[in-house]
Design a protein around this motif. Structure first.
Motif, mmCIF file in Angstrom:
data_model
loop_
_atom_site.group_PDB
_atom_site.id
_atom_site.type_symbol
_atom_site.label_atom_id
_atom_site.label_comp_id
_atom_site.label_asym_id
_atom_site.label_seq_id
_atom_site.Cartn_x
_atom_site.Cartn_y
_atom_site.Cartn_z
ATOM 1 N N ARG A 2 0.822 -1.205 0.000
ATOM 2 C CA ARG A 2 0.000 0.000 0.000
ATOM 3 C C ARG A 2 0.861 1.262 0.000
ATOM 4 N NH1 ARG A 2 -2.698 -1.123 5.960
ATOM 5 N NH2 ARG A 2 -0.866 -0.558 7.159
ATOM 6 N N TYR A 69 -10.282 4.126 -3.242
ATOM 7 C CA TYR A 69 -9.535 3.302 -2.290
ATOM 8 C C TYR A 69 -10.388 2.980 -1.069
ATOM 9 C CZ TYR A 69 -5.670 2.269 1.026
ATOM 10 O OH TYR A 69 -4.836 1.708 1.948
ATOM 11 N N VAL A 99 -7.470 -2.703 -0.458
ATOM 12 C CA VAL A 99 -6.330 -3.126 0.347
ATOM 13 C C VAL A 99 -6.812 -4.215 1.305
ATOM 14 C CG1 VAL A 99 -6.618 -1.391 2.174
ATOM 15 C CG2 VAL A 99 -4.347 -2.248 1.659
ATOM 16 N N LYS A 158 -1.404 -5.978 2.305
ATOM 17 C CA LYS A 158 -1.420 -4.906 3.311
ATOM 18 C C LYS A 158 -0.094 -4.176 3.271
ATOM 19 C CE LYS A 158 -3.175 -5.522 7.523
ATOM 20 N NZ LYS A 158 -3.469 -6.297 8.744
#
Lengths: 295, 268
Positions: A2, A69, A99, A158
């Motif tokens: 990320r 996002y 994510v 992640k």
């Protein structure tokens, strides 16, 4: 991953003021570098995913490349019809970014387990799935998407994933990327974060010791046709994904070669069993319970 | 005369749904006067340049009422009126829910609750690039059941999108029965004001009222505008007015002839 994502987005926004980032009230400690530097290109849509995706499509229809996002299933299933009708059907440059793909949020429960998202996204005719295996592939996916704006789904892990590429690789939709050569005519083929897991299997298990390792970071409905020619080069291709087998990456590959029956038996699938649905725990524990093991 | 324009839209809409044996004529007749005023008096559009960057954007969120928009666009020469005869036919761009493949149409809808969030995105861009074009979104009243609309209402007010105009076609009927018996919307104007919008109510078939309201947006600087247009489903055809069944039925030849005769005899 990320952090690589936001770093690339910041780089792109610094040369393109028609790049926007919309978040669904999530992204604490991730999106700040973008939000602080480009406040006019950053929008927190609040906890309202349907409007978030619809307004992203509206902005994209006026020349923006919009990155939306959020985490896990919130930017996908919650606003699936907006993705289908508004983004994909109108072929607009919206990149849905999730994510915590797979079981990265393992202890947060089923609501946060993104194990059906490939199934949803690969149903969209114009959708390009971008599932990077490490931070370098994340950068490669971002650069490809920025150069080729289109309906797209970026599925990230992640944070803290190891790097398997020494530099940002050049990638193309449907093209496999070699990570390791093998000592036999068999390969593991991963998409997304399980690259690290597949690498462990090669390093530590008897069964996969001699296998090559490939990733396929960009794929979707439009890149199925070229897969049979790749499978033909191998006596066995084992796909690896942290997604349910149903409608996942391996199933996509089976569909891709179904017109060449002799290739079907060369494909093995390592994917999650539905028995993992509803379980909670650390990602590695759930992956193992779901069947992502070398044996 | 916008009334003559509306009469033409009604006539073409009736002929299209009859020819295609299609549904939703009641919904189309409900919004016809709104469209006539928009396309004749309000919207800054150029049929010779449907994608002109400075154009106003019009979005029909209740995509099932598309025949009235197709008719208005054809009458404004966005495409040849002859193409209306392909409506609902195999391979036609004029599908039975509004299609962006038709010149002058911004956005395909059909599933309800999509038009307003999309329009919000466009209006937000206009603000960011400091463009003076406006976004008009036409919603149905039944569509206000959709949560996505309330999300978008909140967002638009929060972002002070006074370049966004939403019109609610409030004919008080939805798919199976009345709004009141399904999910009551009242007090609608108060709810919308509480969401931060500038709200007006008009007779949705009175061209003067429509023109006066829609030509003077924004009504309050910094607030998006919401026009509640009180309408009659099936307006203009006696046997269709206020009848749920005309959400579904397609006129037969005899009913079409009667409807066209009523239109011809009307003053409007």
């Amino acid at each position: 991953m990320r952090n690589a994502f936001i770093d690339e987005l910041v780089n792109q926004a610094s040369v393109n003021d028609r790049v926007a980032l919309i978040v669904g009230d999530l992204g604490y400690s991730v999106v700040e570098p973008f939000a602080e530097r480009f406040p006019e290109q950053f929008i927190n849509a609040g906890v309202a995913e349907q409007n978030m995706m619809g307004l992203a499509a509206g902005m994209a229809s006026e020349g923006y490349h919009v990155f939306v996002y959020s985490i896990a299933n919130f930017p996908t299933f919650r606003c699936a019809e907006q993705i289908r009708n508004d983004v994909d059907y109108h072929c607009l440059p919206v990149t849905v970014v999730s994510v915590g793909g797979g079981l990265a949020y393992g202890s947060l429960g089923y609501s946060h387990h993104a194990v059906q998202d490939f199934g949803l996204m690969r149903l969209m005719p114009n959708m390009l799935i971008a599932a990077p295996g490490d931070p370098m592939e994340t950068r490669a996916c971002m650069r490809y998407l920025m150069a080729n704006p289109q309906p797209s789904y970026l599925r990230l892990g992640k944070a803290g994933e190891p790097c398997f590429h020494s530099a940002v690789p050049t990638i193309e939709p449907g093209k496999w990327l070699q990570v390791k050569a093998g000592a036999c005519n068999k390969t593991l083929l991963t998409t997304g974060a399980p690259l690290a897991l597949a690498n462990q299997w090669i390093e530590k298990s008897e069964q996969y010791r001699d296998y090559a390792l490939h990733t396929l970071p960009l794929w979707g409905m439009a890149t199925k046709e070229i897969q049979a020619a790749k499978i033909k080069n191998w006596s066995e291709v084992t796909t690896v994904e942290d997604h349910l087998k149903d409608a996942g990456f391996g199933s996509w590959m089976l569909e891709a070669v179904m017109d060449t029956p002799e290739l079907l038996t060369r494909i093995k699938i390592k994917a999650l069993s539905p028995k993992v649905c509803g379980m909670v725990g650390r990602q590695e524990v759930l992956n193992e319970l779901g069947g992502l093991t070398a044996v | 005369m916008t009334e003559e324009f509306a009469k033409k839209i009604r006539s073409l809409s009736l002929q299209m749904v009859t020819r295609a044996k299609a549904s939703h004529i009641g919904s189309a007749l409900s919004i016809t006067d709104i469209l006539a005023v928009l396309y004749a008096k309000v919207l800054r559009v150029d049929p010779t340049q449907p994608d002109m960057p400075s154009r106003d954007r019009f979005i029909l969120s209740k995509g099932h009422a598309c025949v009235a928009v197709y008719a208005a666009l054809a009458e404004r020469d966005f495409f040849p009126a002859l193409e209306l005869e392909t409506y609902g036919q195999d391979h036609s761009n004029l599908m039975n829910h509004i299609s962006h493949k038709v010149p002058g149409v911004e956005f395909s809808t059909g599933a309800l609750g999509h038009g307003l969030p999309f329009g919000v995105g466009k209006a937000l861009v206009a603000k960011k690039i400091q463009a003076d074009w406006r976004v008009f979104v036409l919603l149905s009243d039944g569509e206000m059941d959709e949560g996505s609309n309330w999300e978008a209402l909140m967002f638009a007010a929060h972002h002070n999108l006074d370049n966004l105009v939403t019109i609610i076609d409030y004919n008080k009927l939805q798919s199976l029965t009345t709004i009141q018996k399904t999910l009551g919307l009242e007090p609608l104007a108060d709810k919308l004001r509480a969401f931060g919008w500038s709200v007006k109510e008009v007779d949705g078939h009175n061209h003067d009222q429509l023109n006066q309201s829609l030509s003077s947006v924004p009504w309050e600087l910094g607030k998006p505008s919401l026009l509640i247009a009180h309408t009659v489903k099936g307006k203009g055809i006696s046997f269709m007015e206020n009848k749920v069944e005309w959400h579904y039925r397609s006129p037969n030849a005899e009913q079409l002839a009667q409807a066209l005769a009523e239109l011809e005899a009307s003053n409007a």
